[in-house]
Design an enzyme around this catalytic site. Structure first.
Site, mmCIF file in Angstrom:
data_model
loop_
_atom_site.group_PDB
_atom_site.id
_atom_site.type_symbol
_atom_site.label_atom_id
_atom_site.label_comp_id
_atom_site.label_asym_id
_atom_site.label_seq_id
_atom_site.Cartn_x
_atom_site.Cartn_y
_atom_site.Cartn_z
ATOM 1 N N ARG A 1 21.560 -9.181 2.318
ATOM 2 C CA ARG A 1 22.340 -8.504 3.353
ATOM 3 C C ARG A 1 23.805 -8.906 3.354
ATOM 4 N NH1 ARG A 1 17.569 -9.000 4.430
ATOM 5 N NH2 ARG A 1 17.904 -11.227 4.264
ATOM 6 N N LYS B 1 28.249 -24.982 -16.659
ATOM 7 C CA LYS B 1 28.948 -25.729 -17.719
ATOM 8 C C LYS B 1 29.637 -26.967 -17.154
ATOM 9 C CE LYS B 1 30.063 -21.349 -19.967
ATOM 10 N NZ LYS B 1 31.174 -20.397 -20.181
#
Lengths: 155, 298
Positions: free
Chosen positions: B50, B79
């Site tokens: 939502r 990363k």
């Protein structure tokens, strides 16, 4: 014959250069050393007196550190544990500066947030930041409130 | 620069202003120069249906465009990039950032590194100010907020929507009724803060005890991930359920709200009663987020 108690001399023996932290809340001397990063493996020459009689406080602790003058941020940390402490800077056996401690309105990088979900407990490039309120220390990132046991959260 | 980080940062006049603007967008009264040259980055590092869709819809209705990521796995966080770096980079791409993040205080941090406005779309168990605004908006659509009796039911310990809403309602002279299973009560420091703000907070052992006094019943889901095992979760989760029978004798104007998704706390049969407002509440996410996006980028 002198009436002086010989043991008192040991407690107040002067240092040549360094810092004397007086009027530490009784029982907090070892925590003060911990937050200053002083351990058995650091080189400072120390004198520690605990539960010394005090007219003002009933009991107090005293710490003397030779050849080290405390930085402002170190004084801030002491204020959290011992708000009545007095810092005396000693040079050539003389007190050249005497100051009380004062808890700042905001503490940066001094206290670790106990909330494991707080962003300051990650590898982000920010310091923990707490505002000092009468009811405790309020984390300005996650809203956590530290109400007691502050010594255990000091970085 | 105008950031939307925490409901604690708002005065009542700020909230009323944003609610008024949302109503103007909602009713078509307000058609300003829209955001047709603007781009918002939706950085959602936690699942959301939502909130994410309503921000995207709001931006589209204002004529602007959205870019973003949907998960940690799809971002450079995997990363090892810090959120601070991500925010600095994205600040160079977009005119505003909407952030959903699992860590509390993430939006505050983001606002310190961003060179564009940041809107907090939920940070951990912390704050979710746009949800609070749409909750207030939904109440105000039907009744004046001032002086009402509002019940908060469910996980009041970890529920960020409940905390934010309670803080906002404290600005409106509301009497708050808290109803939580054992162990999930409102944290003492938040209850204390509400009382310090002058709010009357009444604790109840069960919803039956309070429901006939209420003008608003705000139901929240108990989050399964907070519990060590399924059995202890179901014990608590089954401790309350809103059914049509429970609604006998309630105030005619009672409205039942829920931030959704629901997980059994409200019997679907309640949906057909005049008290159910949670789908309308979800729809109100769009005008509220239009008001927020427009406010920070106008």
């Amino acid at each position: 014959m002198s009436t002086k108690d010989p043991s008192r001399g040991l407690l107040v023996s002067p240092i040549r250069n360094g810092t004397v932290i007086d009027h530490i809340t009784a029982g907090e001397a070892l925590n003060v050393l911990r937050i200053l990063g002083i351990t058995g493996s650091t080189p400072e020459c120390l004198s520690i007196a605990t539960n010394v009689e005090s007219k003002r406080m009933g009991k107090k602790d005293i710490v003397k550190i030779e050849n080290r003058e405390l930085r402002t941020e170190e004084v801030d940390r002491i204020a959290l544990l011992a708000p009545q402490a007095k810092i005396n800077i000693i040079r050539e056996y003389k007190v050249v500066e005497k100051k009380g401690v004062e808890i700042p309105e905001v503490l940066r990088g001094v206290v670790r947030c106990p909330n494991p979900g707080c962003i300051t407990n990650t590898n982000e490039p920010v310091e923990s930041t707490f505002e000092v309120l009468p009811k405790g220390l309020h984390c300005l990132y996650c809203d956590w409130l530290i109400k007691d046991d502050i010594a255990n959260h000091i970085i | 620069m105008y950031h939307i980080i925490s409901i604690r940062d708002f005065e009542r006049s700020d909230l009323d202003y944003l609610l008024d603007r949302a109503r103007e967008f909602d009713t078509g009264e307000y058609r300003p120069a829209m955001l047709d040259d603007k781009l918002v980055a939706l950085l959602f590092f936690e699942p959301s249906t939502r909130t994410r869709m309503s921000f995207a819809t709001a931006m589209a209705r204002l004529g602007g465009r959205s870019i973003g990521v949907d998960s940690v796995e799809a971002s450079s966080i995997v990363k090892g990039e810090t959120l601070a770096d991500t925010i600095r980079v994205v600040s160079g791409y977009a005119d505003a950032i909407v952030l959903r993040h699992p860590k509390e205080g993430a939006a505050r941090l983001a606002s310190e590194f961003a060179s564009v406005p940041v809107i907090n779309a939920g940070d951990g168990a912390g704050q979710h100010p746009s949800q609070t605004l749409l909750d207030l908006y939904t109440i105000r659509q039907s009744i004046p907020i001032d002086g009402t009796n509002v019940g908060l039911l469910g996980d009041l310990r970890y529920g960020r929507t409940a905390h934010s809403l309670a803080l906002a309602l404290s600005l409106y002279g509301v009497t708050l009724h808290t109803i939580a299973p054992g162990g999930l009560e409102m944290p003492a420091n938040i209850a204390l803060e509400l009382r310090e703000r002058g709010m009357e907070v009444v604790e109840h052992a069960n919803v039956e005890e309070a429901i006939r006094e209420l003008d608003v019943l705000y139901v929240t889901r108990i989050q399964r991930e907070r519990f060590p095992d399924s059995a202890s979760y179901y014990n608590v989760a089954s401790s309350y359920r809103i059914t049509p029978d429970l609604l006998d004798g309630v105030k005619e104007r009672l409205m039942i709200l829920h931030p959704l998704p629901r997980a059994g706390e409200i019997d679907p049969a309640v949906d057909r009663t005049p008290y159910a407002r949670y789908f309308e509440q979800a729809r109100n996410g769009v005008p509220i987020r239009m008001a927020l996006l427009h406010e920070v980028m106008k």
